[in-house]
Write a protein that holds these residues in place. Structure first.
Motif, PDB file in Angstrom:
ATOM      1  N   GLY A   1       7.579 -60.037 -13.045  1.00 40.77           N
ATOM      2  CA  GLY A   1       7.127 -58.968 -12.154  1.00 40.77           C
ATOM      3  C   GLY A   1       5.966 -58.151 -12.694  1.00 40.77           C
ATOM      4  O   GLY A   1       5.171 -57.621 -11.914  1.00 40.77           O
ATOM      5  N   ASP A   2       5.852 -58.070 -14.021  1.00 40.65           N
ATOM      6  CA  ASP A   2       4.732 -57.324 -14.590  1.00 40.65           C
ATOM      7  C   ASP A   2       3.404 -57.976 -14.213  1.00 40.65           C
ATOM      8  O   ASP A   2       2.434 -57.295 -13.857  1.00 40.65           O
TER       9      ASP A   2
ATOM     10  N   TRP B   1       3.016 -60.135 -11.569  1.00 39.78           N
ATOM     11  CA  TRP B   1       2.890 -60.070 -10.106  1.00 39.78           C
ATOM     12  C   TRP B   1       2.413 -58.687  -9.664  1.00 39.78           C
ATOM     13  O   TRP B   1       1.642 -58.573  -8.710  1.00 39.78           O
ATOM     14  N   GLN B   2       2.836 -57.646 -10.355  1.00 37.01           N
ATOM     15  CA  GLN B   2       2.351 -56.308 -10.022  1.00 37.01           C
ATOM     16  C   GLN B   2       0.855 -56.211 -10.290  1.00 37.01           C
ATOM     17  O   GLN B   2       0.111 -55.617  -9.503  1.00 37.01           O
TER      18      GLN B   2
ATOM     19  N   PHE C   1       8.682 -54.839  -8.136  1.00 34.22           N
ATOM     20  CA  PHE C   1       8.138 -55.865  -9.023  1.00 34.22           C
ATOM     21  C   PHE C   1       8.859 -55.875 -10.370  1.00 34.22           C
ATOM     22  O   PHE C   1       9.040 -56.923 -10.977  1.00 34.22           O
ATOM     23  N   SER C   2       9.263 -54.715 -10.839  1.00 32.20           N
ATOM     24  CA  SER C   2       9.913 -54.635 -12.151  1.00 32.20           C
ATOM     25  C   SER C   2      11.221 -55.420 -12.203  1.00 32.20           C
ATOM     26  O   SER C   2      11.698 -55.763 -13.275  1.00 32.20           O
TER      27      SER C   2
ATOM     28  N   ASP D   1      -0.821 -57.959  -7.456  1.00 28.77           N
ATOM     29  CA  ASP D   1      -0.777 -57.109  -6.256  1.00 28.77           C
ATOM     30  C   ASP D   1      -1.856 -56.028  -6.322  1.00 28.77           C
ATOM     31  O   ASP D   1      -2.578 -55.792  -5.352  1.00 28.77           O
ATOM     32  N   ARG D   2      -2.010 -55.394  -7.469  1.00 23.97           N
ATOM     33  CA  ARG D   2      -3.024 -54.345  -7.633  1.00 23.97           C
ATOM     34  C   ARG D   2      -4.441 -54.925  -7.577  1.00 23.97           C
ATOM     35  O   ARG D   2      -5.354 -54.299  -7.044  1.00 23.97           O
TER      36      ARG D   2
END
Length: 158
Positions: A117-118, A120-121, A111-112, A124-125
């Protein structure tokens, strides 16, 4: 983007039917500040702002999705962003299949290394914590005109 990235600003809004004001609180996060701004007849509107050099309408759309998912109970997100809806559906399918997101070709890199991506992470979590079954998303035609209603691209309820 403005000529001076340090002045970038993006905002988003979320509308929750049947949600009490007491459930919403001002929340400062790494992606911005989310504040409750209106509550009438069991309907709650929440506004958020993203500041910094990476602000964009796409980032605001993704942040709004994350903020919406953080509501208690199941959520159904409506968006006019096909890219956001598609990527979220892919993540939801990965979780439904018990696979890690990076097993899907759209998420082969960490993701990074993804744009935004921060956030999207965080999504995801949130899916892992809340459960894929508690999150749904639908795409709808944004900024619909009469021609879209007539040709079926949009409806009065979407």
């Amino acid at each position: 983007m403005p000529g001076r990235p340090q002045w970038s600003l993006a905002a988003f809004g979320i509308w929750h039917p049947d949600r009490e004001t007491g459930e919403a609180q001002a929340l400062e996060t790494s992606i911005g500040i989310i504040v409750a701004n209106e509550h009438t007849s069991n309907k709650l509107a929440i506004a958020g702002v993203l500041s910094g050099t990476r602000s964009s309408s796409t980032r605001a759309e993704i942040a709004a999705g994350l903020a919406a998912m953080l509501a208690p109970g199941p959520v159904h997100i409506g968006t006019d962003s096909k890219a956001f809806a598609s990527k979220l559906l892919t993540l939801l399918k990965c979780h439904a299949n018990g696979a890690h997101a990076q097993h899907d070709k759209q998420f082969q890199k960490p993701f990074s290394l993804h744009k935004d991506g921060d956030i999207w992470q965080g999504i995801d979590r949130t899916i892992a914590s809340k459960g894929h079954h508690a999150i749904n998303i639908s795409w709808f035609k944004g900024h619909a005109k009469l021609e879209h209603l007539l040709n079926g691209t949009a409806t009065t309820s979407s």
